[in-house]
Enzyme design. Structure first.
Site, PDB file in Angstrom:
ATOM      1  N   GLY A 165       0.668  -1.324  -0.089  1.00 16.12           N
ATOM      2  CA  GLY A 165       0.015   0.103  -0.147  1.00 16.12           C
ATOM      3  C   GLY A 165       0.803   1.321  -0.082  1.00 16.12           C
ATOM      4  N   GLU A 275      -7.058  -9.812  -6.869  1.00 18.16           N
ATOM      5  CA  GLU A 275      -7.403  -8.438  -6.083  1.00 18.16           C
ATOM      6  C   GLU A 275      -8.030  -7.538  -7.150  1.00 18.16           C
ATOM      7  OE1 GLU A 275      -4.686  -8.046  -2.013  1.00 18.16           O
ATOM      8  OE2 GLU A 275      -4.204  -6.752  -3.570  1.00 18.16           O
ATOM      9  N   ASN A 289      -1.644 -11.633  -5.817  1.00 17.04           N
ATOM     10  CA  ASN A 289      -0.476 -12.042  -4.886  1.00 17.04           C
ATOM     11  C   ASN A 289      -0.183 -13.620  -4.945  1.00 17.04           C
ATOM     12  OD1 ASN A 289      -2.139  -9.769  -2.427  1.00 17.04           O
ATOM     13  ND2 ASN A 289      -0.161  -9.398  -3.551  1.00 17.04           N
ATOM     14  N   ARG A 291       0.915 -15.665  -3.257  1.00 13.14           N
ATOM     15  CA  ARG A 291       1.445 -16.420  -1.826  1.00 13.14           C
ATOM     16  C   ARG A 291       0.198 -16.607  -1.056  1.00 13.14           C
ATOM     17  NH1 ARG A 291       0.350 -11.622   0.801  1.00 13.14           N
ATOM     18  NH2 ARG A 291       0.729  -9.803  -0.170  1.00 13.14           N
ATOM     19  N   VAL A 294      -2.432 -12.583   4.277  1.00 12.21           N
ATOM     20  CA  VAL A 294      -2.787 -12.654   6.059  1.00 12.21           C
ATOM     21  C   VAL A 294      -4.082 -12.803   6.228  1.00 12.21           C
ATOM     22  CG1 VAL A 294      -2.937 -10.799   7.828  1.00 12.21           C
ATOM     23  CG2 VAL A 294      -1.073 -10.631   6.207  1.00 12.21           C
TER      24      VAL A 294
HETATM   25  P1  ADP Z   1      -0.503  -2.581  -2.929  1.00 10.05           P
HETATM   26  O1  ADP Z   1       0.163  -3.920  -3.723  1.00 10.05           O
HETATM   27  O2  ADP Z   1       0.727  -1.484  -2.527  1.00 10.05           O
HETATM   28  O3  ADP Z   1      -1.199  -3.126  -1.872  1.00 10.05           O
HETATM   29  P2  ADP Z   1      -2.870  -2.453  -4.609  1.00 10.05           P
HETATM   30  O4  ADP Z   1      -2.678  -2.216  -5.941  1.00 10.05           O
HETATM   31  O5  ADP Z   1      -2.970  -3.905  -4.214  1.00 10.05           O
HETATM   32  O6  ADP Z   1      -1.493  -1.963  -3.756  1.00 10.05           O
HETATM   33  O7  ADP Z   1      -3.677  -1.470  -3.835  1.00 10.05           O
HETATM   34  C1  ADP Z   1      -3.740  -1.488  -2.377  1.00 10.05           C
HETATM   35  C2  ADP Z   1      -5.150  -0.506  -2.186  1.00 10.05           C
HETATM   36  O8  ADP Z   1      -5.057   0.689  -2.599  1.00 10.05           O
HETATM   37  C3  ADP Z   1      -6.320  -1.148  -2.551  1.00 10.05           C
HETATM   38  O9  ADP Z   1      -6.938  -2.227  -1.950  1.00 10.05           O
HETATM   39  C4  ADP Z   1      -7.253   0.223  -2.706  1.00 10.05           C
HETATM   40  O10 ADP Z   1      -7.832   0.369  -1.562  1.00 10.05           O
HETATM   41  C5  ADP Z   1      -6.238   1.219  -3.278  1.00 10.05           C
HETATM   42  N1  ADP Z   1      -6.256   1.378  -4.561  1.00 10.05           N
HETATM   43  C6  ADP Z   1      -5.577   0.592  -5.524  1.00 10.05           C
HETATM   44  N2  ADP Z   1      -5.836   0.764  -6.880  1.00 10.05           N
HETATM   45  C7  ADP Z   1      -6.751   1.993  -6.857  1.00 10.05           C
HETATM   46  C8  ADP Z   1      -7.515   2.577  -7.584  1.00 10.05           C
HETATM   47  N3  ADP Z   1      -7.265   2.734  -8.896  1.00 10.05           N
HETATM   48  N4  ADP Z   1      -8.529   3.501  -6.972  1.00 10.05           N
HETATM   49  C9  ADP Z   1      -8.626   3.632  -5.784  1.00 10.05           C
HETATM   50  N5  ADP Z   1      -8.166   3.081  -4.949  1.00 10.05           N
HETATM   51  C10 ADP Z   1      -7.243   1.896  -5.368  1.00 10.05           C
END
Ligand code: ADP
Length: 446
Positions: A165, A275, A289, A291, A294
């Protein structure tokens, strides 16, 4: 089947893997830093090896030391848990080259899915809907502005190699984007060793819904329904549940079959998670992911499947022990992530545990490596326990979460238990009516 597995992790997930191994008759090897010599995962393992000093870079991320530990203990396989080296393609490759089995996907798949730009391209090819965004990475400011015109503002600048995140930036217009891109590139280089960034449309009110899959080396793939992980702070999950509140059976079936098909297409051979953001009835892939996650226990609670045992089984070349038609959703499950942190300021709160009492009773599971007298070291993630609760309905589950939180005692440090106690009684949570931005607003308002 393996005779001995080295667990390349610490804390609750190291215990989780240890427990699966013991139940399967497999001996375990713990690794630890000097800060973790007294940790529960070390105490319970059959053997343990110190792999370095407290900083993770010199211990839990020290590939050479971990491989040496596997060699001297004569382990057959290495389970990486989550975080640390779990999504490190070069480590997976080295594990294989040294003659051990990596309990996870092959290194090439990890490399593709670890690059969000490559992962999205692979998903588009596999027929998975993705968040609209720049077609690839944006290399300079003006190409970012041009791409954003196509995507539409607001846009989110993301690191291709990002995770946890971290490092995402929202830009409302071209001026903001011109400022955000160079900063994001620099941060990506520092944090992830790769400056590439890309753009996505910033969604205003999505839920985070993810699908658990399991594959084996014989071409079998199953999907184990979804988890809703929308309650997040700083893009990090705080509370997860399964199934997703309010998701229709048709939408569930649709996304499950999309993920099964994509898994089969990419030859997915272990546990993994697709995701998505889900907004106005549409799913948009954000990342995969490769893996165990959590929040995997909520899926275990509603399906009865031991995901870690399946991972070990398929890594050893066995077939999945379950078929899609055997899988049914039984009731509802919630996981509260209990962190060693101040419930108001969220500042980390390491220190010595004076009392530790875990709740029990029907439908309650606590995954934690804490014990009374243990000192939570300041070097690692602040997650210290997962309270996982099952109920026959969502309403029954929430009542049980509430009473389990009342029973739980973690003395000596601050935790976010008070935050969870507020959340479980909050109307939006009770109604299941929240999106990924809800918790940020809620904690900001207090
Ligand atoms: P990381 O790999 O750093 O966890 P993610 O791509 O999985 O990043 O995104 C983590 C979180 O960020 C998502 O669960 C969501 O809450 C927010 N997020 C990611 N992409 C978007 C988007 N395009 N618009 C709004 N929120 C987003």
């Amino acid at each position: 089947m393996f005779e001995k597995v080295l667990i390349a992790n610490r804390g609750e997930i190291a215990l989780r893997v240890h427990r699966a191994c013991k139940e399967m008759g497999i001996a375990t090897v713990a690794i630890h830093s000097t800060a973790d010599a007294d940790a529960m995962h070390v105490r319970l393992a059959d053997e343990s090896v110190c792999v370095g000093p407290p900083p993770a870079l010199e211990s839990y991320l020290n590939k050479a030391a971990i491989l040496s530990a596997a060699t001297v203990t004569n382990a057959d396989a290495i389970h990486p848990g989550y975080g640390f080296l779990s999504e490190n393609a070069s480590f997976a490759r080295m594990v294989h080259e040294h003659g051990f089995t990596f309990i996870g996907p092959n290194a090439d798949l990890i490399a593709v899915m670890g690059d969000k730009v490559a992962a999205k391209a692979a998903m588009i090819e596999a027929g998975v809907p993705v968040v609209p965004g720049s077609p690839g990475s944006v290399d300079d400011v003006e190409s970012a502005v041009a791409a954003a015109e196509e995507v539409g503002y607001p846009v989110l600048v993301k690191a291709a190699a990002g995770g946890g995140g971290r490092g995402m930036k929202v830009a409302q217009d071209a001026d903001a984007l011109r400022k955000a891109v160079p900063v994001a590139q620099q941060e990506a280089q520092i944090n992830f060793g790769n400056p590439a960034v890309f753009l996505e449309r910033y969604l205003g009110h999505p839920r985070h819904i993810e699908v658990q899959v399991l594959g084996d080396k014989h071409g079998n793939v199953v999907s184990l329904f979804e988890r809703d992980c929308s309650l997040q702070r700083k893009h990090q999950k705080v509370w997860e549940e399964a199934p997703a509140p309010g998701l229709s059976e048709a939408a569930r079936e649709q996304i499950g079959s999309i993920c099964r098909e994509a898994s089969a297409r990419i030859g997915y051979e272990t546990a993994g998670t697709f995701e998505f953001l889900y907004e106005d009835g549409e799913f948009f892939f954000i990342e995969m992911n490769t893996r165990i996650q959590v929040e995997h226990p909520v899926t275990e609670m509603i399906t009865g499947v031991d995901l870690v045992a399946e991972m070990i089984r398929v890594a050893a070349g066995e077939k999945l022990s379950i078929r899609q038609e055997d899988l049914k959703i039984n009731g509802h499950a919630v996981e509260c992530r209990i962190n060693a942190e101040d419930p108001e300021t969220f500042a980390p709160s390491p220190g010595r545990i004076s009392d530790f009492h875990t709740p029990g009773g029907i439908g309650v599971r606590v995954d934690s490596a804490l014990y009374s007298g243990y000192a939570v070291p300041p070097y690692y993630d602040s997650l210290v326990a997962k309270l996982v609760v099952h109920g026959q309905t969502r309403t029954a589950c929430l009542a049980r979460v509430q009473r389990a939180l009342e029973e739980m005692v973690i003395g000596g440090i601050s935790t976010n238990i008070p935050l969870h106690q507020k959340l479980v009684a909050e109307q939006a949570v009770v109604e299941g009516n929240y999106d990924i931005h809800w918790l940020e607003r809620y904690v900001g308002l207090k």
